[in-house]
Motif scaffolding. Structure first.
Motif, PDB file in Angstrom:
ATOM      1  N   ALA A   1       4.664   5.232  -7.438  1.00 26.96           N
ATOM      2  CA  ALA A   1       5.634   6.247  -7.040  1.00 26.96           C
ATOM      3  C   ALA A   1       7.009   5.591  -7.000  1.00 26.96           C
ATOM      4  CB  ALA A   1       5.268   6.825  -5.671  1.00 26.96           C
ATOM      5  N   PRO A   2       8.082   6.363  -7.115  1.00 29.72           N
ATOM      6  CA  PRO A   2       9.427   5.769  -7.061  1.00 29.72           C
ATOM      7  C   PRO A   2       9.652   5.009  -5.758  1.00 29.72           C
ATOM      8  CG  PRO A   2       9.536   8.045  -7.822  1.00 29.72           C
ATOM      9  CD  PRO A   2       8.132   7.820  -7.364  1.00 29.72           C
ATOM     10  N   LYS A   3      10.290   3.882  -5.850  1.00 30.96           N
ATOM     11  CA  LYS A   3      10.579   3.074  -4.678  1.00 30.96           C
ATOM     12  C   LYS A   3      11.587   3.801  -3.794  1.00 30.96           C
ATOM     13  CE  LYS A   3      12.106  -1.538  -3.277  1.00 30.96           C
ATOM     14  NZ  LYS A   3      12.588  -2.857  -3.741  1.00 30.96           N
ATOM     15  N   PRO A   4      11.319   3.871  -2.483  1.00 30.85           N
ATOM     16  CA  PRO A   4      12.262   4.565  -1.589  1.00 30.85           C
ATOM     17  C   PRO A   4      13.640   3.912  -1.620  1.00 30.85           C
ATOM     18  CG  PRO A   4      10.169   4.139  -0.488  1.00 30.85           C
ATOM     19  CD  PRO A   4      10.128   3.381  -1.780  1.00 30.85           C
ATOM     20  N   LYS A   5      14.674   4.737  -1.716  1.00 31.73           N
ATOM     21  CA  LYS A   5      16.035   4.222  -1.764  1.00 31.73           C
ATOM     22  C   LYS A   5      16.565   3.911  -0.365  1.00 31.73           C
ATOM     23  CE  LYS A   5      17.209   6.645  -6.024  1.00 31.73           C
ATOM     24  NZ  LYS A   5      18.122   7.607  -6.689  1.00 31.73           N
ATOM     25  N   GLU A   6      16.056   4.592   0.642  1.00 35.70           N
ATOM     26  CA  GLU A   6      16.503   4.374   2.010  1.00 35.70           C
ATOM     27  C   GLU A   6      15.476   3.536   2.753  1.00 35.70           C
ATOM     28  OE1 GLU A   6      17.207   8.102   3.804  1.00 35.70           O
ATOM     29  OE2 GLU A   6      18.723   8.741   2.344  1.00 35.70           O
ATOM     30  N   SER A   7      15.980   2.641   3.595  1.00 33.05           N
ATOM     31  CA  SER A   7      15.085   1.764   4.357  1.00 33.05           C
ATOM     32  C   SER A   7      14.288   2.531   5.409  1.00 33.05           C
ATOM     33  CB  SER A   7      15.895   0.659   5.033  1.00 33.05           C
ATOM     34  OG  SER A   7      16.880   1.239   5.899  1.00 33.05           O
ATOM     35  N   SER A   8      14.830   3.676   5.846  1.00 33.48           N
ATOM     36  CA  SER A   8      14.130   4.468   6.860  1.00 33.48           C
ATOM     37  C   SER A   8      12.965   5.274   6.281  1.00 33.48           C
ATOM     38  CB  SER A   8      15.113   5.402   7.557  1.00 33.48           C
ATOM     39  OG  SER A   8      15.713   6.289   6.599  1.00 33.48           O
ATOM     40  N   ALA A   9      12.905   5.384   4.966  1.00 37.50           N
ATOM     41  CA  ALA A   9      11.837   6.156   4.341  1.00 37.50           C
ATOM     42  C   ALA A   9      10.517   5.410   4.464  1.00 37.50           C
ATOM     43  CB  ALA A   9      12.166   6.414   2.873  1.00 37.50           C
ATOM     44  N   PRO A  10       9.387   6.142   4.537  1.00 38.15           N
ATOM     45  CA  PRO A  10       8.081   5.486   4.633  1.00 38.15           C
ATOM     46  C   PRO A  10       7.824   4.625   3.405  1.00 38.15           C
ATOM     47  CG  PRO A  10       7.906   7.820   5.188  1.00 38.15           C
ATOM     48  CD  PRO A  10       9.275   7.612   4.622  1.00 38.15           C
ATOM     49  N   PRO A  11       7.257   3.434   3.570  1.00 40.35           N
ATOM     50  CA  PRO A  11       6.986   2.575   2.410  1.00 40.35           C
ATOM     51  C   PRO A  11       5.815   3.108   1.598  1.00 40.35           C
ATOM     52  CG  PRO A  11       6.139   1.575   4.410  1.00 40.35           C
ATOM     53  CD  PRO A  11       6.897   2.786   4.838  1.00 40.35           C
ATOM     54  N   ARG A  12       5.783   2.720   0.336  1.00 40.34           N
ATOM     55  CA  ARG A  12       4.672   3.107  -0.513  1.00 40.34           C
ATOM     56  C   ARG A  12       3.396   2.395  -0.085  1.00 40.34           C
ATOM     57  NH1 ARG A  12       6.969   1.445  -6.182  1.00 40.34           N
ATOM     58  NH2 ARG A  12       7.703  -0.252  -4.833  1.00 40.34           N
ATOM     59  N   SER A  13       2.281   3.046  -0.304  1.00 39.40           N
ATOM     60  CA  SER A  13       0.997   2.425   0.033  1.00 39.40           C
ATOM     61  C   SER A  13       0.684   1.313  -0.974  1.00 39.40           C
ATOM     62  CB  SER A  13      -0.114   3.467   0.026  1.00 39.40           C
ATOM     63  OG  SER A  13      -0.247   4.028  -1.268  1.00 39.40           O
ATOM     64  N   ILE A  14      -0.230   0.421  -0.586  1.00 41.83           N
ATOM     65  CA  ILE A  14      -0.668  -0.686  -1.452  1.00 41.83           C
ATOM     66  C   ILE A  14      -2.119  -0.439  -1.835  1.00 41.83           C
ATOM     67  CG2 ILE A  14      -1.097  -3.161  -1.593  1.00 41.83           C
ATOM     68  CD1 ILE A  14       1.172  -3.597   0.368  1.00 41.83           C
ATOM     69  N   ILE A  15      -2.404  -0.463  -3.145  1.00 38.80           N
ATOM     70  CA  ILE A  15      -3.760  -0.264  -3.649  1.00 38.80           C
ATOM     71  C   ILE A  15      -4.346  -1.641  -3.936  1.00 38.80           C
ATOM     72  CG2 ILE A  15      -5.161   0.792  -5.455  1.00 38.80           C
ATOM     73  CD1 ILE A  15      -2.879   2.822  -5.831  1.00 38.80           C
ATOM     74  N   VAL A  16      -5.493  -1.910  -3.318  1.00 35.46           N
ATOM     75  CA  VAL A  16      -6.157  -3.208  -3.471  1.00 35.46           C
ATOM     76  C   VAL A  16      -7.524  -2.969  -4.089  1.00 35.46           C
ATOM     77  CG1 VAL A  16      -6.974  -5.281  -2.296  1.00 35.46           C
ATOM     78  CG2 VAL A  16      -4.968  -4.057  -1.414  1.00 35.46           C
ATOM     79  N   ARG A  17      -7.800  -3.674  -5.187  1.00 35.35           N
ATOM     80  CA  ARG A  17      -9.105  -3.551  -5.859  1.00 35.35           C
ATOM     81  C   ARG A  17      -9.871  -4.863  -5.700  1.00 35.35           C
ATOM     82  NH1 ARG A  17     -11.716  -0.248  -9.249  1.00 35.35           N
ATOM     83  NH2 ARG A  17     -13.202  -1.114 -10.743  1.00 35.35           N
ATOM     84  N   PHE A  18     -11.084  -4.762  -5.170  1.00 33.38           N
ATOM     85  CA  PHE A  18     -11.945  -5.921  -4.948  1.00 33.38           C
ATOM     86  C   PHE A  18     -12.907  -6.082  -6.121  1.00 33.38           C
ATOM     87  CE2 PHE A  18     -10.492  -4.622  -0.829  1.00 33.38           C
ATOM     88  CZ  PHE A  18     -10.373  -5.784  -0.092  1.00 33.38           C
TER      89      PHE A  18
END
Length: 335
Positions: free
Chosen positions: A184-201
């Motif tokens: 997803a597009p990286k948030p431009k504002e620091s107050s915006a919720p961060p993107r989730s991290i997908i981890v594959r085992f």
């Protein structure tokens, strides 16, 4: 004797008088006949006017008769033209009716084909979604880690985070295949919720251990922010599970225990026993009895997560005649 002579003279005189009267009457009768003949041969002024009017009326009647005859001829000609037009219109209506009938037949077949294709598309979409979720079985999603905390070393960052924040068994070897931020597009504002991290085992069992331990510990923080762990479901399945979670929330407000087993089922723990509903549509009547008002949209196909064999058996099939007609592009009237 003298008397007889006198009587004879008298009688002769009387006879002459009578003859004279008869001749006078004959003359008078002759004059009257002549006057009558003259009267009949020479009309008076009033009679002449009447005769003139009668001749004029006769002439007008003759002209009117001619006009009437011409009008009747024109009317007959017009009626002939109208009759021809009616015949042509009747032929056109017959042709139009046949065309409408053919179009209706074709439309019915096309509707059946569209219905079949929609259900087929929905079935294929459900199959693809199932395959996508099976492919994501080794994945987990992590929420709440600020942007840039990984510093271009996502794999080592996640491995270190899992070892330090989770109380996993010491013999658990965490091997990652890949790890990255959500696309997803990286948030431009620091107050915006961060993107989730997908981890594959690499190992599904290790993934299950990590996820179960994270759910067990619950309060996991990184740099003062709480970190959440969850399964990595497809967007379609996430939407279904979200609707189920909203129903479960309402049930918990009524002190009714409920869960959402995979993929998006509804499991109710009632006084009369445990009931499991594959979809919210099938649970609609029970939810109404429990006083839960849920907005449920009926889909083209209901995901029952049955075997592939049952899916093939339950698929709606088109009539072979319809298939041939659709391929040819006609209405199949000759079949």
């Amino acid at each position: 004797m003298n008397q007889g002579k006198r009587e004879t003279k008298k009688n002769a005189k009387t006879g002459k008088q009578e003859e004279m009267k008869a001749s006078q009457k004959q003359l008078m009768l002759t004059d009257s006949m002549r006057s009558m003949r003259s009267m009949s041969s020479e009309p008076t002024g009033g009679e002449s006017e009447m005769l003139a009017e009668l001749r004029k009326l006769r002439q007008e009647n003759s002209e009117t008769f001619k006009d009437t005859k011409l009008s009747l001829n024109r009317l007959e000609s017009s009626m002939t033209e109208i009759k021809q037009q009616i015949v042509q219109l009747d032929e056109r209506i017959t042709t139009a009716e046949n065309s409408v009938s053919v179009t209706d037949d074709r439309s019915i077949r096309q509707e059946r084909a569209v219905g079949y294709l929609l259900r087929r598309e929905a079935s294929l979409a459900a199959t693809c979604d199932d395959m996508e979720n099976r492919h994501r079985r080794n994945n987990i999603r992590m929420y709440g880690i600020r942007e840039g905390a990984e510093k271009d070393a996502m794999m080592s960052f996640i491995t270190t985070l899992l070892h330090t924040k989770l109380k996993v068994p010491g013999d658990t070897e965490i091997k990652l295949e890949r790890a990255h931020r959500a696309l997803a597009p990286k948030p431009k504002e620091s107050s915006a919720p961060p993107r989730s991290i997908i981890v594959r085992f690499l190992d599904f069992s290790v993934k299950q251990i990590i996820l179960q331990q994270a759910w067990k510990q619950r309060d996991i923080e990184f740099e003062g922010q709480r970190v959440y762990f969850d399964q990595d479901y497809s967007p379609d399945l996430q939407g279904k599970r979200k609707r189920v979670r909203e129903v479960i929330k309402q049930l918990k407000e009524k002190n009714i225990k409920a869960q959402s087993p995979y993929p998006a089922q509804l499991k109710l723990f009632l006084a009369k026993g445990v009931r499991v509903f594959p979809t919210l549509v099938e649970a609609q009547s029970t939810l109404k009895e429990l006083g839960v008002d849920a907005i449920i949209e009926r889909e083209l196909t209901q995901d029952k997560w049955s075997t592939q064999e049952n899916r093939r058996r339950n698929q709606m099939q088109l009539n072979p005649t319809d298939v041939r007609a659709i391929i040819r592009g006609d209405n199949g009237m000759n079949d």
